[in-house]
Scaffold this motif. Sequence first.
Motif, PDB file in Angstrom:
ATOM      1  N   ASP A 503       0.830  -1.196   0.000  1.00 29.37           N
ATOM      2  CA  ASP A 503       0.000   0.000   0.000  1.00 29.37           C
ATOM      3  C   ASP A 503       0.872   1.256   0.000  1.00 29.37           C
ATOM      4  OD1 ASP A 503      -1.518   2.314   0.995  1.00 29.37           O
ATOM      5  OD2 ASP A 503      -3.139   0.923   1.361  1.00 29.37           O
ATOM      6  N   LEU A 504       1.513   1.561   1.129  1.00 25.42           N
ATOM      7  CA  LEU A 504       2.196   2.845   1.284  1.00 25.42           C
ATOM      8  C   LEU A 504       3.315   3.048   0.271  1.00 25.42           C
ATOM      9  CD1 LEU A 504       2.397   3.185   5.171  1.00 25.42           C
ATOM     10  CD2 LEU A 504       0.606   3.942   3.604  1.00 25.42           C
ATOM     11  N   LEU A 505       4.190   2.057   0.137  1.00 25.89           N
ATOM     12  CA  LEU A 505       5.329   2.225  -0.770  1.00 25.89           C
ATOM     13  C   LEU A 505       4.893   2.182  -2.232  1.00 25.89           C
ATOM     14  CD1 LEU A 505       7.980   0.081   1.155  1.00 25.89           C
ATOM     15  CD2 LEU A 505       7.737   2.575   1.123  1.00 25.89           C
ATOM     16  N   THR A 506       3.869   1.386  -2.521  1.00 30.33           N
ATOM     17  CA  THR A 506       3.305   1.374  -3.873  1.00 30.33           C
ATOM     18  C   THR A 506       2.720   2.740  -4.208  1.00 30.33           C
ATOM     19  OG1 THR A 506       2.813  -0.992  -3.812  1.00 30.33           O
ATOM     20  CG2 THR A 506       1.520   0.349  -5.341  1.00 30.33           C
ATOM     21  N   LYS A 507       1.972   3.299  -3.253  1.00 30.31           N
ATOM     22  CA  LYS A 507       1.365   4.623  -3.447  1.00 30.31           C
ATOM     23  C   LYS A 507       2.424   5.669  -3.796  1.00 30.31           C
ATOM     24  CE  LYS A 507       0.579   6.864   0.292  1.00 30.31           C
ATOM     25  NZ  LYS A 507       0.032   7.185   1.622  1.00 30.31           N
ATOM     26  N   VAL A 508       3.498   5.702  -3.019  1.00 26.03           N
ATOM     27  CA  VAL A 508       4.534   6.714  -3.218  1.00 26.03           C
ATOM     28  C   VAL A 508       5.332   6.434  -4.487  1.00 26.03           C
ATOM     29  CG1 VAL A 508       6.625   7.737  -2.250  1.00 26.03           C
ATOM     30  CG2 VAL A 508       4.671   7.262  -0.767  1.00 26.03           C
ATOM     31  N   ASP A 509       5.653   5.171  -4.730  1.00 21.82           N
ATOM     32  CA  ASP A 509       6.440   4.837  -5.924  1.00 21.82           C
ATOM     33  C   ASP A 509       5.719   5.257  -7.195  1.00 21.82           C
ATOM     34  OD1 ASP A 509       8.666   3.087  -7.325  1.00 21.82           O
ATOM     35  OD2 ASP A 509       6.756   2.465  -8.194  1.00 21.82           O
ATOM     36  N   ARG A 510       4.441   4.883  -7.329  1.00 22.40           N
ATOM     37  CA  ARG A 510       3.739   5.189  -8.575  1.00 22.40           C
ATOM     38  C   ARG A 510       3.494   6.690  -8.725  1.00 22.40           C
ATOM     39  NH1 ARG A 510       4.679   0.517  -7.723  1.00 22.40           N
ATOM     40  NH2 ARG A 510       3.600  -1.260  -8.667  1.00 22.40           N
ATOM     41  N   ALA A 511       3.107   7.365  -7.627  1.00 21.06           N
ATOM     42  CA  ALA A 511       2.841   8.805  -7.717  1.00 21.06           C
ATOM     43  C   ALA A 511       4.110   9.578  -8.050  1.00 21.06           C
ATOM     44  CB  ALA A 511       2.242   9.308  -6.406  1.00 21.06           C
ATOM     45  N   SER A 512       5.225   9.251  -7.376  1.00 20.10           N
ATOM     46  CA  SER A 512       6.479   9.974  -7.605  1.00 20.10           C
ATOM     47  C   SER A 512       7.063   9.648  -8.971  1.00 20.10           C
ATOM     48  CB  SER A 512       7.492   9.654  -6.502  1.00 20.10           C
ATOM     49  OG  SER A 512       7.794   8.266  -6.467  1.00 20.10           O
ATOM     50  N   MET A 513       7.014   8.381  -9.375  1.00 19.92           N
ATOM     51  CA  MET A 513       7.572   7.998 -10.668  1.00 19.92           C
ATOM     52  C   MET A 513       6.748   8.551 -11.830  1.00 19.92           C
ATOM     53  SD  MET A 513      10.428   6.011 -10.690  1.00 19.92           S
ATOM     54  CE  MET A 513      10.919   7.644 -10.208  1.00 19.92           C
ATOM     55  N   TYR A 514       5.457   8.764 -11.597  1.00 20.63           N
ATOM     56  CA  TYR A 514       4.636   9.408 -12.624  1.00 20.63           C
ATOM     57  C   TYR A 514       5.146  10.818 -12.901  1.00 20.63           C
ATOM     58  CZ  TYR A 514       0.436  10.962 -15.094  1.00 20.63           C
ATOM     59  OH  TYR A 514      -0.447  11.444 -16.042  1.00 20.63           O
ATOM     60  N   CYS A 515       5.761  11.406 -11.870  1.00 17.76           N
ATOM     61  CA  CYS A 515       6.341  12.750 -11.999  1.00 17.76           C
ATOM     62  C   CYS A 515       7.850  12.700 -12.244  1.00 17.76           C
ATOM     63  CB  CYS A 515       6.056  13.555 -10.732  1.00 17.76           C
ATOM     64  SG  CYS A 515       4.315  13.721 -10.336  1.00 17.76           S
ATOM     65  N   SER A 516       8.399  11.495 -12.465  1.00 22.83           N
ATOM     66  CA  SER A 516       9.849  11.308 -12.654  1.00 22.83           C
ATOM     67  C   SER A 516      10.634  11.863 -11.471  1.00 22.83           C
ATOM     68  CB  SER A 516      10.317  11.950 -13.963  1.00 22.83           C
ATOM     69  OG  SER A 516       9.611  11.422 -15.071  1.00 22.83           O
TER      70      SER A 516
END
Length: 642
Positions: A503-516
């Motif tokens: 949950d938490l790390l997936t949330k941050v990984d996808r949101a941040s990587m979407y913004c590079s």
Amino acid sequence: MCGISGFINFSKNLSKQDLEKFGLKMSQSLHKRGPDSFGVWSDKNNGISLSHRRLSIIDLSVKSNQPMISSNRRYVLVYNGEVYNYLEIRKKLENLDVRFKTNSDTEVILESVSKLGLEKTIKEINGMFAFAIWDKNEKKLFLVRDRIGIKPLYWYYNGNYFAFASEIRAFKALPWINFEIDKESLSSYVRLNYIPAPHSIFKKIFKILPGNFIEVDNTKQIKKTSFWSLKKVATIKKSTSSDFNTIKDDLERSISYQMRSDVPLGIFLSGGIDSSLIACIAQSQSNKKINTFTIGFKDSAFNEAKYAKEIAKFIGTSHNEEYFEFSDLNNLIEKMGEVYDEPFADSSQLPTLLLSQITKKKVKVALSGDGGDELFGGYYRYFLAEKYKKWIFDQPEIFKILLSKIIHLMPLAFWKVVGNFLPSKFGGKQFGDKLYKLSNLIDNIDETVFHKRIVSNINEPRDLVNSNKEKQFSLFDKELESLFPNIISRMQFIDTLSYLPDDLLTKVDRASMYCSLEVRVPFLDHKLVENAWNLPFEQKIKKNEGKIILKKILKNYLPKQLFDRPKMGFGIPLSNLIAKSLNKRIDYFINSSEFKNQNLFDLNQYKIRWDEHSSGKRNWQFLIWNFFVFQLWYENWNKSKV
């Protein structure tokens, strides 16, 4: 931080041109994870293709582009993540006569594997990582995921093809993959808002478990190996316990390591204990002002930005904040199906994406406070569990029967009125809803069932999903009761094993990587994790107060009044969002005959709950959001192309 992908065609009947074509398409689907460069390597004789997208953080030169081949020409590597102690490992290798062409951590991994072997290398490296390495001599592919599961890594196998990628979307580039939704995984999603590893939303696509690697050879054999186990860390007692100095030293070392970067770095600062402590230590270790980033909302009930600003001013960071109306979240909702390439419904995904967007304007790397709650006891449900055990579950059976009967004797409307006269933390409009949920818990004194219920949207997903089963994982494991007699320790263990990475790390990984944007998590340094589990319980939680030791450390940097307040979390007014902005679309998803063709949900059951929610009879906001986000994902998945 990068995006990796690749596949093996076991029949070896693809041309080199096709191997590179499909590899390039996989790479292109991950371009936001690595916009700086890309590369593909293939070997027709072995039917293998490896591809990479690069977000340049360490050694920005083209010499560090990937795929990278070892100096002895034996190994080919594609890698996502950061090895924080790469300079120390490099020095050891140089003492063994290894020579380097770049200043990257990528080459350190590659040459360490060449010199010391894979398993010795994995145990030596400290960082967040997911990588694939091809051994030309042994004709074997190895896929490795970091100890805590900070970085994602998926794999697929159908007997003729093996494939892997940082995100599921990359598999759409491969025409031989059939994407069939796994209804058991869907049930898990409806319960939890995420799908627990090793499963995914699709059959035959899996996540590599944290602390594991898999080996694939040319005979199609797949071998799974664990190189680090949280269960061993949490249950094997050391001769001496960790103490204040151990945790403080580990945290200072972790932050020092994770501030290594050849590009600008900042810090997510919410104003809470975890992010404030990281910001304080990081600024104390820096010769210049560090950028801190906060988002705020004009609805003060969901706003901690003012506290973050005060803390930033006190420690002297260069603070950046932006305030939003909650209507601004509407603009992000349509992106959810694109940002998250499998169903994911933690509603804090929206402010996390906003925060990533404003942070990327100034820096390329950010430190985050994730992990502090799981390791040091920060969640309210931990204290709730202890209270329930003492005041309800340990009481005589006749007391529990009478309490349950009293609750159901009066209608919900009566309890809602009563709630209006109680303090807000006990009562409020949802007091009746809370009591009905309490009565469900009273009916079963099993602690495992209790934990499962308080983290679930609904007790029985099979009531809503056209499946009689759901995926079994640590949350269902009753054997953990004997390993962790303390219910809070058991909940911390399960949260660290599943909720944190899935949950938490997936949330941050996808949101941040979407913004590079690369996000690093100092609390999840594996040595700090190990020592946190070796800490006496009362240094984490005592008298309904969590994070005891973190607060003690933070007192060295901040006045108590700047951080000693109730935990707020990263919330949004979800109920208002559903009622005012999304109600028409949700009504359409639930009532349109078009969605019956999915054959995934019992829409009649959703209609009942939607009517209860709309009328104010019950609060099903998280269940409704879960359903809505799935439909966004489903629409996006079926229309998007690679």
